[in-house]
Design a protein around this motif. Structure first.
Motif, PDB file in Angstrom:
ATOM      1  N   GLN A   1      -2.989 -19.329 -14.874  1.00  0.00           N
ATOM      2  CA  GLN A   1      -3.761 -18.067 -14.138  1.00  0.00           C
ATOM      3  C   GLN A   1      -5.191 -18.359 -14.609  1.00  0.00           C
ATOM      4  OE1 GLN A   1      -1.785 -14.637 -15.781  1.00  0.00           O
ATOM      5  NE2 GLN A   1      -0.497 -14.432 -14.065  1.00  0.00           N
ATOM      6  N   ASN A   2      -6.104 -17.849 -13.780  1.00  0.00           N
ATOM      7  CA  ASN A   2      -7.512 -17.748 -14.094  1.00  0.00           C
ATOM      8  C   ASN A   2      -7.842 -16.685 -15.135  1.00  0.00           C
ATOM      9  OD1 ASN A   2      -7.838 -15.713 -12.442  1.00  0.00           O
ATOM     10  ND2 ASN A   2      -8.826 -16.859 -10.708  1.00  0.00           N
ATOM     11  N   GLN A   3      -9.212 -16.449 -15.173  1.00  0.00           N
ATOM     12  CA  GLN A   3      -9.825 -15.392 -16.046  1.00  0.00           C
ATOM     13  C   GLN A   3      -9.404 -14.051 -15.783  1.00  0.00           C
ATOM     14  OE1 GLN A   3     -11.650 -17.461 -14.511  1.00  0.00           O
ATOM     15  NE2 GLN A   3     -13.415 -16.750 -14.098  1.00  0.00           N
ATOM     16  N   SER A   4      -9.052 -13.877 -14.265  1.00  0.00           N
ATOM     17  CA  SER A   4      -8.731 -12.741 -13.745  1.00  0.00           C
ATOM     18  C   SER A   4      -7.418 -12.366 -13.446  1.00  0.00           C
ATOM     19  CB  SER A   4      -9.433 -12.503 -12.320  1.00  0.00           C
ATOM     20  OG  SER A   4     -10.946 -12.622 -12.490  1.00  0.00           O
ATOM     21  N   LYS A   5      -6.431 -13.263 -14.174  1.00  0.00           N
ATOM     22  CA  LYS A   5      -5.073 -13.099 -14.111  1.00  0.00           C
ATOM     23  C   LYS A   5      -4.521 -13.439 -12.644  1.00  0.00           C
ATOM     24  CE  LYS A   5      -3.906 -10.833 -18.426  1.00  0.00           C
ATOM     25  NZ  LYS A   5      -3.072  -9.711 -18.971  1.00  0.00           N
ATOM     26  N   GLU A   6      -5.476 -14.360 -11.944  1.00  0.00           N
ATOM     27  CA  GLU A   6      -4.871 -14.787 -10.564  1.00  0.00           C
ATOM     28  C   GLU A   6      -4.144 -15.899 -10.724  1.00  0.00           C
ATOM     29  OE1 GLU A   6      -8.710 -12.818  -8.039  1.00  0.00           O
ATOM     30  OE2 GLU A   6      -8.752 -14.767  -8.876  1.00  0.00           O
ATOM     31  N   ASP A   7      -3.192 -16.259  -9.955  1.00  0.00           N
ATOM     32  CA  ASP A   7      -2.254 -17.429 -10.090  1.00  0.00           C
ATOM     33  C   ASP A   7      -2.960 -18.470  -9.480  1.00  0.00           C
ATOM     34  OD1 ASP A   7      -0.215 -15.640 -11.423  1.00  0.00           O
ATOM     35  OD2 ASP A   7       1.106 -15.914  -9.467  1.00  0.00           O
ATOM     36  N   VAL A   8      -3.089 -19.701 -10.223  1.00  0.00           N
ATOM     37  CA  VAL A   8      -3.587 -20.973  -9.726  1.00  0.00           C
ATOM     38  C   VAL A   8      -3.029 -22.059  -9.443  1.00  0.00           C
ATOM     39  CG1 VAL A   8      -5.744 -22.538 -10.273  1.00  0.00           C
ATOM     40  CG2 VAL A   8      -5.969 -19.865 -10.835  1.00  0.00           C
ATOM     41  N   LEU A   9      -2.157 -22.220 -10.461  1.00  0.00           N
ATOM     42  CA  LEU A   9      -1.055 -23.484 -10.460  1.00  0.00           C
ATOM     43  C   LEU A   9      -0.010 -23.362 -11.030  1.00  0.00           C
ATOM     44  CD1 LEU A   9      -3.797 -26.346 -11.673  1.00  0.00           C
ATOM     45  CD2 LEU A   9      -2.975 -25.998  -9.190  1.00  0.00           C
TER      46      LEU A   9
ATOM     47  N   ASP B   1     -11.232 -27.341 -11.559  1.00  0.00           N
ATOM     48  CA  ASP B   1     -12.208 -26.268 -12.502  1.00  0.00           C
ATOM     49  C   ASP B   1     -12.132 -26.544 -14.014  1.00  0.00           C
ATOM     50  OD1 ASP B   1     -13.203 -24.078 -13.639  1.00  0.00           O
ATOM     51  OD2 ASP B   1     -12.661 -22.737 -12.205  1.00  0.00           O
ATOM     52  N   VAL B   2     -13.319 -26.819 -14.451  1.00  0.00           N
ATOM     53  CA  VAL B   2     -13.050 -27.173 -16.158  1.00  0.00           C
ATOM     54  C   VAL B   2     -12.565 -26.286 -17.120  1.00  0.00           C
ATOM     55  CG1 VAL B   2     -15.409 -25.986 -16.444  1.00  0.00           C
ATOM     56  CG2 VAL B   2     -14.606 -28.274 -17.923  1.00  0.00           C
ATOM     57  N   ARG B   3     -12.813 -24.976 -16.583  1.00  0.00           N
ATOM     58  CA  ARG B   3     -11.922 -23.710 -17.302  1.00  0.00           C
ATOM     59  C   ARG B   3     -10.449 -23.916 -16.990  1.00  0.00           C
ATOM     60  NH1 ARG B   3     -15.833 -19.349 -14.325  1.00  0.00           N
ATOM     61  NH2 ARG B   3     -15.157 -21.040 -13.019  1.00  0.00           N
ATOM     62  N   ILE B   4      -9.831 -24.330 -15.943  1.00  0.00           N
ATOM     63  CA  ILE B   4      -8.434 -24.483 -15.725  1.00  0.00           C
ATOM     64  C   ILE B   4      -7.948 -25.806 -16.600  1.00  0.00           C
ATOM     65  CG2 ILE B   4      -6.539 -25.009 -14.087  1.00  0.00           C
ATOM     66  CD1 ILE B   4      -8.087 -22.310 -14.024  1.00  0.00           C
ATOM     67  N   LYS B   5      -9.001 -26.916 -16.677  1.00  0.00           N
ATOM     68  CA  LYS B   5      -8.369 -27.995 -17.557  1.00  0.00           C
ATOM     69  C   LYS B   5      -8.268 -27.581 -18.810  1.00  0.00           C
ATOM     70  CE  LYS B   5     -10.971 -31.517 -14.992  1.00  0.00           C
ATOM     71  NZ  LYS B   5     -11.913 -32.660 -15.293  1.00  0.00           N
ATOM     72  N   ALA B   6      -9.144 -26.546 -19.397  1.00  0.00           N
ATOM     73  CA  ALA B   6      -8.997 -26.051 -20.875  1.00  0.00           C
ATOM     74  C   ALA B   6      -7.626 -25.213 -20.894  1.00  0.00           C
ATOM     75  CB  ALA B   6     -10.196 -25.207 -21.121  1.00  0.00           C
ATOM     76  N   VAL B   7      -7.131 -24.597 -19.977  1.00  0.00           N
ATOM     77  CA  VAL B   7      -6.045 -23.771 -19.946  1.00  0.00           C
ATOM     78  C   VAL B   7      -4.837 -24.899 -19.914  1.00  0.00           C
ATOM     79  CG1 VAL B   7      -4.499 -22.075 -18.652  1.00  0.00           C
ATOM     80  CG2 VAL B   7      -7.348 -21.821 -18.816  1.00  0.00           C
ATOM     81  N   ILE B   8      -4.922 -25.645 -19.470  1.00  0.00           N
ATOM     82  CA  ILE B   8      -3.852 -26.764 -19.230  1.00  0.00           C
ATOM     83  C   ILE B   8      -3.749 -27.423 -20.646  1.00  0.00           C
ATOM     84  CG2 ILE B   8      -3.260 -29.027 -18.168  1.00  0.00           C
ATOM     85  CD1 ILE B   8      -4.363 -28.165 -15.579  1.00  0.00           C
ATOM     86  N   ILE B   9      -4.831 -27.666 -21.360  1.00  0.00           N
ATOM     87  CA  ILE B   9      -4.748 -28.226 -22.548  1.00  0.00           C
ATOM     88  C   ILE B   9      -3.858 -27.246 -23.522  1.00  0.00           C
ATOM     89  CG2 ILE B   9      -5.992 -28.649 -24.652  1.00  0.00           C
ATOM     90  CD1 ILE B   9      -8.076 -29.977 -22.860  1.00  0.00           C
ATOM     91  N   GLY B  10      -4.261 -25.927 -23.327  1.00  0.00           N
ATOM     92  CA  GLY B  10      -3.611 -24.998 -24.003  1.00  0.00           C
ATOM     93  C   GLY B  10      -2.049 -24.937 -23.681  1.00  0.00           C
ATOM     94  N   ALA B  11      -1.806 -25.227 -22.501  1.00  0.00           N
ATOM     95  CA  ALA B  11      -0.261 -25.287 -21.897  1.00  0.00           C
ATOM     96  C   ALA B  11       0.391 -26.527 -22.712  1.00  0.00           C
ATOM     97  CB  ALA B  11      -0.254 -25.384 -20.606  1.00  0.00           C
ATOM     98  N   CYS B  12      -0.335 -27.579 -22.928  1.00  0.00           N
ATOM     99  CA  CYS B  12       0.142 -28.756 -23.628  1.00  0.00           C
ATOM    100  C   CYS B  12       0.755 -28.165 -24.944  1.00  0.00           C
ATOM    101  CB  CYS B  12      -0.704 -29.822 -23.358  1.00  0.00           C
ATOM    102  SG  CYS B  12      -0.164 -31.481 -24.210  1.00  0.00           S
ATOM    103  N   PHE B  13      -0.131 -27.639 -25.735  1.00  0.00           N
ATOM    104  CA  PHE B  13       0.235 -27.377 -27.225  1.00  0.00           C
ATOM    105  C   PHE B  13       1.521 -26.349 -27.089  1.00  0.00           C
ATOM    106  CE2 PHE B  13      -4.410 -27.592 -28.027  1.00  0.00           C
ATOM    107  CZ  PHE B  13      -4.341 -28.814 -28.545  1.00  0.00           C
TER     108      PHE B  13
END
Length: 222
Positions: free
Chosen positions: A130-138, A196-208
């Protein structure tokens, strides 16, 4: 938009392949004691881009190992924190669909970049980005079996309709000795370079999150 330019944009924006290497902890390897995880985040050439350190208590690591709460601080080469991943203590069993895993990713720290939310499914590991607004993205969808004996384990990154795969998070097979005697892991993330670079950051978090949920081998964990 971010309140100010950060090095996150400079380094992460140009990456379409990210390697995450968990560092070997000597105490953990010898005694089997669960220690705070440390990672190096590299580009496809093996050059370190960021480093990550897990923060939590010994109690969390010993008694709640795979589902433990943590704060993961990701810093650049100058030691400046650029991403913060926050995971609360929650359940991971499909028997408790109201308390499944989630985490918040901030970049820069204090500014929400997005969220990772586990979805209930009786057979497959599933997550929503989800993005910063809690909208589903991927979506992220893993295999039914995640043991990964003698082969890599792929978690596919898909569009919301789950019809198109745009990338993946891969747990690399790292050999019999490493998998039996330590908890160290190597992951690869492949995403579109223009994501989106912010979504890349979130995917890194998902990896952990995926690492701790499915590949944490501590005998102390519940």
């Amino acid at each position: 938009t971010y309140p100010r330019p950060t090095i996150l944009f400079i380094l992460l924006k140009q990456l379409d392949e990210i390697i995450i290497h968990q560092q070997v902890e000597l105490l953990e390897a010898i005694l089997g004691t669960e220690t705070s995880s440390k990672y190096e985040i590299k580009n496809r050439l093996g050059q370190r881009v960021y480093s990550a350190v897990e923060e939590n208590g010994c109690f969390d690591r010993r008694l709640c190992s795979p589902v433990r709460a943590f704060t993961m601080r990701i810093a650049d080469g100058a030691g400046r924190e650029v991403i913060r991943v926050i995971r609360p203590l929650r359940c991971s069993s499909c028997c408790f669909p109201c308390l499944l895993q989630q985490l918040e990713v901030q970049s820069p720290p204090g500014t929400v970049a997005g969220y990772v939310v586990q979805n209930w499914d009786p057979f497959l590991p599933k997550f929503t980005i989800q993005n910063q607004s809690k909208e589903d993205v991927l979506k992220i969808i893993g295999p039914c079996a995640t043991c990964g004996c003698f082969e890599d384990v792929d978690f596919e990154i898909k569009t919301l309709n789950e019809m198109t795969t745009i990338g993946k998070i891969s747990k690399y097979w790292s050999g019999f000795v490493n998998n039996v005697f330590t908890n160290t892991a190597n992951f690869g993330i492949q995403v579109p370079v223009d994501l989106d670079v912010r979504i890349k950051a979130v995917i890194i978090g998902a990896c952990f999150l995926i690492d701790l949920m499915f590949f944490e081998n501590s005998l102390d964990g519940l």
